[in-house]
Write a protein that holds these residues in place. Structure first.
Motif, PDB file in Angstrom:
ATOM      1  N   LEU A  31      25.450 -13.824  32.875  1.00 59.85           N
ATOM      2  CA  LEU A  31      25.450 -12.488  33.468  1.00 59.85           C
ATOM      3  C   LEU A  31      24.099 -11.825  33.195  1.00 59.85           C
ATOM      4  O   LEU A  31      23.375 -12.202  32.264  1.00 59.85           O
ATOM      5  N   HIS A  32      23.789 -10.814  33.982  1.00 61.81           N
ATOM      6  CA  HIS A  32      22.559 -10.040  33.740  1.00 61.81           C
ATOM      7  C   HIS A  32      22.879  -8.951  32.712  1.00 61.81           C
ATOM      8  O   HIS A  32      23.179  -7.804  33.048  1.00 61.81           O
ATOM      9  N   GLY A  33      22.856  -9.324  31.444  1.00 66.52           N
ATOM     10  CA  GLY A  33      23.220  -8.389  30.393  1.00 66.52           C
ATOM     11  C   GLY A  33      24.690  -8.519  30.036  1.00 66.52           C
ATOM     12  O   GLY A  33      25.488  -9.132  30.741  1.00 66.52           O
ATOM     13  N   LEU A  34      25.057  -7.944  28.869  1.00 70.41           N
ATOM     14  CA  LEU A  34      26.444  -8.023  28.400  1.00 70.41           C
ATOM     15  C   LEU A  34      27.289  -6.918  29.018  1.00 70.41           C
ATOM     16  O   LEU A  34      26.853  -5.769  29.129  1.00 70.41           O
ATOM     17  N   PRO A  35      28.522  -7.231  29.418  1.00 66.74           N
ATOM     18  CA  PRO A  35      29.406  -6.201  29.987  1.00 66.74           C
ATOM     19  C   PRO A  35      30.018  -5.331  28.891  1.00 66.74           C
ATOM     20  O   PRO A  35      30.156  -5.749  27.745  1.00 66.74           O
ATOM     21  N   ARG A  36      30.414  -4.133  29.263  1.00 68.80           N
ATOM     22  CA  ARG A  36      31.122  -3.241  28.340  1.00 68.80           C
ATOM     23  C   ARG A  36      32.631  -3.395  28.456  1.00 68.80           C
ATOM     24  O   ARG A  36      33.366  -2.967  27.577  1.00 68.80           O
ATOM     25  N   GLU A  37      33.076  -3.985  29.545  1.00 65.05           N
ATOM     26  CA  GLU A  37      34.506  -4.165  29.783  1.00 65.05           C
ATOM     27  C   GLU A  37      34.764  -5.607  30.200  1.00 65.05           C
ATOM     28  O   GLU A  37      33.838  -6.360  30.482  1.00 65.05           O
ATOM     29  N   HIS A  38      36.064  -5.970  30.217  1.00 66.59           N
ATOM     30  CA  HIS A  38      36.431  -7.314  30.640  1.00 66.59           C
ATOM     31  C   HIS A  38      35.981  -7.561  32.076  1.00 66.59           C
ATOM     32  O   HIS A  38      36.050  -6.681  32.929  1.00 66.59           O
ATOM     33  N   GLN A  39      35.545  -8.782  32.322  1.00 69.11           N
ATOM     34  CA  GLN A  39      35.113  -9.192  33.650  1.00 69.11           C
ATOM     35  C   GLN A  39      35.911 -10.424  34.081  1.00 69.11           C
ATOM     36  O   GLN A  39      36.189 -11.304  33.270  1.00 69.11           O
ATOM     37  N   ILE A  40      36.280 -10.434  35.372  1.00 66.06           N
ATOM     38  CA  ILE A  40      37.022 -11.562  35.921  1.00 66.06           C
ATOM     39  C   ILE A  40      36.149 -12.229  36.977  1.00 66.06           C
ATOM     40  O   ILE A  40      35.567 -11.561  37.832  1.00 66.06           O
ATOM     41  N   GLY A  41      36.046 -13.541  36.874  1.00 66.97           N
ATOM     42  CA  GLY A  41      35.263 -14.289  37.849  1.00 66.97           C
ATOM     43  C   GLY A  41      35.945 -15.598  38.184  1.00 66.97           C
ATOM     44  O   GLY A  41      36.967 -15.968  37.592  1.00 66.97           O
ATOM     45  N   TYR A  42      35.379 -16.288  39.143  1.00 67.89           N
ATOM     46  CA  TYR A  42      35.914 -17.571  39.572  1.00 67.89           C
ATOM     47  C   TYR A  42      34.767 -18.568  39.657  1.00 67.89           C
ATOM     48  O   TYR A  42      33.639 -18.219  40.058  1.00 67.89           O
ATOM     49  N   LEU A  43      35.037 -19.810  39.238  1.00 67.04           N
ATOM     50  CA  LEU A  43      33.981 -20.814  39.078  1.00 67.04           C
ATOM     51  C   LEU A  43      34.380 -22.100  39.797  1.00 67.04           C
ATOM     52  O   LEU A  43      35.483 -22.609  39.602  1.00 67.04           O
ATOM     53  N   ARG A  44      33.460 -22.585  40.630  1.00 65.81           N
ATOM     54  CA  ARG A  44      33.677 -23.897  41.250  1.00 65.81           C
ATOM     55  C   ARG A  44      33.455 -24.975  40.192  1.00 65.81           C
ATOM     56  O   ARG A  44      32.421 -24.999  39.541  1.00 65.81           O
ATOM     57  N   HIS A  45      34.438 -25.838  40.017  1.00 65.65           N
ATOM     58  CA  HIS A  45      34.429 -26.790  38.912  1.00 65.65           C
ATOM     59  C   HIS A  45      34.838 -28.158  39.433  1.00 65.65           C
ATOM     60  O   HIS A  45      35.825 -28.291  40.151  1.00 65.65           O
TER      61      HIS A  45
END
Length: 466
Positions: A31-45
């Protein structure tokens, strides 16, 4: 995976244990810097399958208790998302739109690509999410709906895409039209009733999809809550260890100074002087335990700085053996060494010395009268292996999986002084150096540990060795 203060991924030292990722997949977690809150993402695997899958990722920040600023983040991946078309629901098929591509394995690759182009057009059309759009898949009319899965996330936008076939509905409409024209008013009423029944029946898959979405939301909420509780527990443990160690260090120092002042008095009898000397010795042991706890608490909090540079492991071993020779010992232990000099590793001189000292002290404490300690070190490929073995009672097999746990005292060490921190601290420091520490064997009358280090790179070699 852990993210550092800039949001970059910290490569794990135990990849197989935490899940293998390709380099490009691991890069997408940054990420571009650390988040202050939870983040949800999806990853091609890929994970070795013929076709790729989509994994859900939750990133939670790790906040410092001192500065209340995010100092790192923890990313956890969940099992690949199973689209509705792969779970056996009739009619409805769903997939994930991510990074400009549609992932809907129940379709042929050509159909999936064509449908992806229509989804891209729908996303560019305001208001289409409310009413859906009419698309054709393999020549069959479908209604397409979609919704954002990770709103306001720092990760790329991901959409759940669902397509519902209209074949049965259109066929029913044609049948009803002919029935109305042929049978008049009576058939019109019957047709309306049949239309109502069909509509209810066709809505069941849609309702089931809504129920599944709600269940997924509840499971995700539970996972986030469990993750937050785990993070809070870790922070409390680290804070307690650091605070307790700091609070104890000053009074122990004051106590030792008072004891040394009493010991300096000339009017003391021999018995009193011996007791005071033993108390001073015990205060140094307590200070050593406090220092170990402070070191472990900094490692747990990710604040332990390892300054890697070429270190002569052979010199550290020789210094450790010399230190053992200065300790009064009635056991009569013989020490055997076999290692080349110099033997350079990529490490921190102070913390590498602690690893060697803890292993040597462990071999001395758990030895037997007139026993021996064998120290060997060899360089293989890009790694250096240090092996330290000692005679004495073997470690019971039931204790093998616990000997590296903090404060663990096995049955072999019941009458041996110590606090159960040496092996745990040595392994933590070895792993911070990019190596490891393991029990090789403990059977018969012999116990052997192996520490692994990285070889110092040739470009960073010490010029004094030339």
């Amino acid at each position: 995976r852990f993210l550092d203060q800039k949001g970059a991924v910290i490569p794990p030292t135990n990849g197989p244990d935490v899940g293998e990722l390709r380099a490009e997949e691991e890069a997408r977690l940054a990420l571009h810097g650390l988040p202050r809150e939870h983040q949800i993402g999806y990853l091609r695997h890929h994970a070795g399958q013929t076709r790729e899958t989509i994994a859900e990722v939750i990133v939670t920040p790790i906040v410092s208790t001192e500065t209340h600023e995010a100092i790192a983040a923890l990313a956890i991946g969940f099992k690949p998302v199973a689209p509705a078309g792969q779970r056996g629901e009739p009619g409805i098929r769903s997939g994930i739109w991510l990074e400009g591509r549609l992932h809907l394995p129940s379709l042929a690759p050509e159909s999936e690509s064509l449908l992806g182009a229509q989804v891209a057009g729908a996303l560019a059309t305001p208001g289409s999410v409310d009413r859906g759009i009419l698309v054709r898949v393999d020549g069959v009319a479908h209604r397409l709906f979609y919704q954002r899965l990770n709103p306001d996330s720092l990760f790329p936008a991901a959409y759940e895409v669902g397509i519902y076939p209209l074949t049965a509905l259109l066929a029913s409409q044609r049948q009803l039209r002919w029935s109305i024209l042929g049978a008049g008013a009576l058939m019109l009423l019957g047709g309306l009733g049949a239309s109502h029944v069909f509509s209810r029946r066709l809505s069941v898959p849609v309702q089931k999809l809504a129920v599944d979405s709600e269940q997924n939301r509840v499971r995700r909420a539970r996972a986030e809550a469990a993750l937050e509780l785990s993070n809070e527990g870790l922070q409390r443990a680290v804070r307690f260890s650091a605070d307790a160690s700091h609070q104890l260090k000053t009074p122990v120092t004051v106590l030792r100074a008072g004891l040394e002042e009493l010991l300096a008095r000339e009017q003391l009898g021999p018995d009193v002087r011996d007791e005071l000397a033993e108390l001073v010795h015990q205060s140094y042991r307590l200070t050593s335990v406090i220092d170990d706890l402070l070191l472990l608490s900094r490692a747990d909090a990710g604040r332990l700085q390892i300054n890697l540079a070429p270190v002569d492991l052979a010199r550290l071993i020789e210094a450790g053996v010399d230190d053992l020779g200065t300790i009064p010992d009635a056991l009569g232990i013989a020490i055997e060494t076999d290692f080349p000099t110099p033997l350079r590793i990529d490490g921190d001189n102070r913390y590498s010395a602690i690893i060697v000292q803890n292993l040597l002290e462990n071999a001395r404490k758990y030895n037997q009268p007139r026993g021996r300690i064998a120290i060997t070190a060899r360089e293989r490929d890009t790694q250096v292996f240090l092996t330290i073995g000692n005679t004495g009672r073997p470690i019971p097999e039931s204790d093998h999986e616990h000997i590296f746990e903090r404060f663990h005292r096995g049955s072999v060490g019941e009458n041996v002084p110590g606090h159960g921190l040496g092996l745990n601290l040595a392994r933590e420091l070895a792993r911070l150096h990019g190596g490891d520490l393991r029990l090789v064997r403990s059977e018969g009358n012999w116990t052997e540990f192996e520490a692994r280090f990285r070889t110092a790179p040739p470009a960073a070699a010490d010029p004094r060795s030339a």
